[in-house]
Design an enzyme around this catalytic site. Structure first.
Site, PDB file in Angstrom:
ATOM      1  N   ASP A 307       0.888  -1.233   0.100  1.00  0.00           N
ATOM      2  CA  ASP A 307       0.113   0.024  -0.040  1.00  0.00           C
ATOM      3  C   ASP A 307       0.809   1.088   0.054  1.00  0.00           C
ATOM      4  O   ASP A 307       0.652   2.192   0.711  1.00  0.00           O
ATOM      5  CB  ASP A 307      -1.042   0.039   1.060  1.00  0.00           C
ATOM      6  CG  ASP A 307      -2.045   0.986   1.005  1.00  0.00           C
ATOM      7  OD1 ASP A 307      -2.099   1.643  -0.004  1.00  0.00           O
ATOM      8  OD2 ASP A 307      -2.958   1.229   1.881  1.00  0.00           O
ATOM      9  N   GLY A 326      -1.703   7.520   5.053  1.00  0.00           N
ATOM     10  CA  GLY A 326      -0.635   6.363   4.339  1.00  0.00           C
ATOM     11  C   GLY A 326       0.839   6.461   4.612  1.00  0.00           C
ATOM     12  O   GLY A 326       1.358   7.851   4.814  1.00  0.00           O
TER      13      GLY A 326
HETATM   14 ZN   LIG Z   1      -4.037   1.604  -1.146  1.00  0.00          ZN
END
Ligand SMILES: [Zn+2]
Length: 427
Positions: A307, A326
């Site tokens: 990710d 993130g």
């Molecule tokens: Zn993602």
């Protein structure tokens, strides 16, 4: 003509059940059976000494954000590809939450065009819904024709179950899997961290485990109803593992993925309000981490991915609530998983780890990759499972620096990445 012999490494090729010390021979970008098959003149054969190293099929990361088109200041397709190579990856799959959103064939064509000249294989996904808005289906048939390897609204989640059902039915018709960022908007609300002890103590809005599990359950039911593959991206909770385990035992076409930060860290890490610990989904409690580890050990969770989510410093250097979710991950994920799964917790061996990065994603996305079979593209990763090194964010190839692992001492890393027979990165 060009040829390479990777000599004397421990060749681990799970697709062919091969695990032995030997050579891998490459000519004109393809794997060949042996040195005797190579027709290039001797002077043109490159020799790579792999003694003491593992020689694996090129690793695949199915969950990467490359930020182009639209957000090139965070990462470009070119910088993301270099980043992948430095992490040992030869194939990466990029998510459609770009600007414009990859919900139409021309944006897919633009991405493929940009990706054609970079150092690793970049495969695009297309959106499930137009603009990732969850209201109207994207043209899934045209996206498949344009060459997407999956459809997903990653970064968002289709809340309307009937719309999702139709997406899964279309995906089945055109032969691509559905990848889902499992998140119920009503339950998650404005949550930024795991709902529990630390969210209460720090006064940050909580994101309950059920906010993920409700959608995992929905996906199990739809995978069963439509008899088609749904892959749950970045799972984080003990409940998700339990649901998946039960469904997979019944033969439902459902799979799940783990990202390294969700087993390397717990929500305890957020107490310093460092936004490099803010991710979607959030870091969870130790009991969840333990369940993820068990889920990896027994095969319930079958795919590992980063990710990789680059953000510029100025975007992350704001208060916790306002920061984007993130972290980057391509250059640390393999090392973190080797360190944690193989060395520290001994949950799986190196062979299974390589399988989770090659055979499993290739099967999910129906890719001709992830194997050292004769005639396959010569995508090869050399790794040293015992090499100890310290993560230095300032040495990353990525255009962004948002990693919570700066300064970590890890055991194991990739040392050379070969794509189509050409070394594109070496330590
Ligand atoms: Zn993602």
């Amino acid at each position: 003509m060009s040829a390479t012999i990777v000599r004397n490494g421990r060749v681990i090729d799970p697709a062919n059940k091969r695990d032995e010390v030997g050579d891998v021979c490459i000519e004109d970008g393809k794997i060949v059976a042996s040195k005797a098959e190579i027709r290039s003149p001797k002077s043109e054969i490159e020799e790579v000494d792999a003694s003491g190293l593992i020689v694996a099929p090129g690793l695949i990361d199915i969950h990467v954000h490359l930020r182009q088109p639209g957000f090139g200041h965070k990462e470009t397709i070119e910088s993301g590809a270099r980043t992948a190579a430095a992490g040992g990856f030869t194939t990466i799959v990029c998510m459609p939450n770009t600007s414009p959103v990859a919900d139409n064939p021309s944006t897919i064509a633009w991405i493929k065009n940009r990706a054609a000249g970079v150092c690793v294989n970049v495969l695009p996904t297309g959106a499930i819904s137009k603009g990732l808005a969850g209201e109207e289906l994207a043209p899934i048939g045209s996206l498949a024709q344009a060459g997407v390897v999956a459809i997903t609204d990653d970064g968002h989640c289709v809340q309307n179950h009937e719309l999702m059902r139709r997406a899964v039915e279309y995906a089945r018709m055109v032969g691509v899997p559905v990848l889902d960022d499992c998140r119920d908007y009503n339950l998650v609300g404005s949550g930024v961290v795991n709902e529990g002890y630390w969210s209460t103590l720090l006064g940050l809005p909580g994101w309950p485990a059920a906010g993920e599990e409700v959608i995992v359950m929905r996906n199990i039911l739809l995978a069963e109803l439509c008899d088609h593959q749904i892959h749950c991206l970045h799972l984080t909770t003990a409940g998700s593992v339990r649901l998946l385990r039960e469904a997979r035992a019944r033969g439902v076409k459902i799979s799940g993925e783990v990202c390294p930060h969700h087993i390397a860290l717990t929500d305890e890490a957020i107490q310093n309000f460092d936004t490099n610990y803010k991710m979607n989904p959030p870091l969870r409690a130790q009991a969840d981490v333990d369940a993820l580890l068990d889920g990896i050990a027994d095969g319930t969770l079958s795919i590992l991915a980063s990710d990789h989510a680059p953000h510029a410093d100025f975007e992350k250097e704001v208060e916790f609530d306002a920061a984007p979710f993130g972290i980057i991950g391509l250059e640390t994920e393999l090392s973190l998983f080797l360190h944690l799964l193989v060395h520290k917790h001994r949950k799986i061996d190196t062979v299974r780890l390589i399988e989770m990065y090659t055979v499993e994603p290739a099967r999910l996305l129906k890719l001709e990759a992830g194997t050292l079979s004769v005639g396959a593209p010569a995508d090869v990763t050399l790794l040293d499972p015992d090499l100890e090194w310290t993560v230095r964010a300032d040495e990353f190839q990525s255009a962004s620096r948002n990693s919570p692992f700066n300064g970590w001492r890890l055991k194991g890393r990739a040392v050379r990445t070969i794509v189509g027979g050409k070394t594109v990165w070496s330590l």
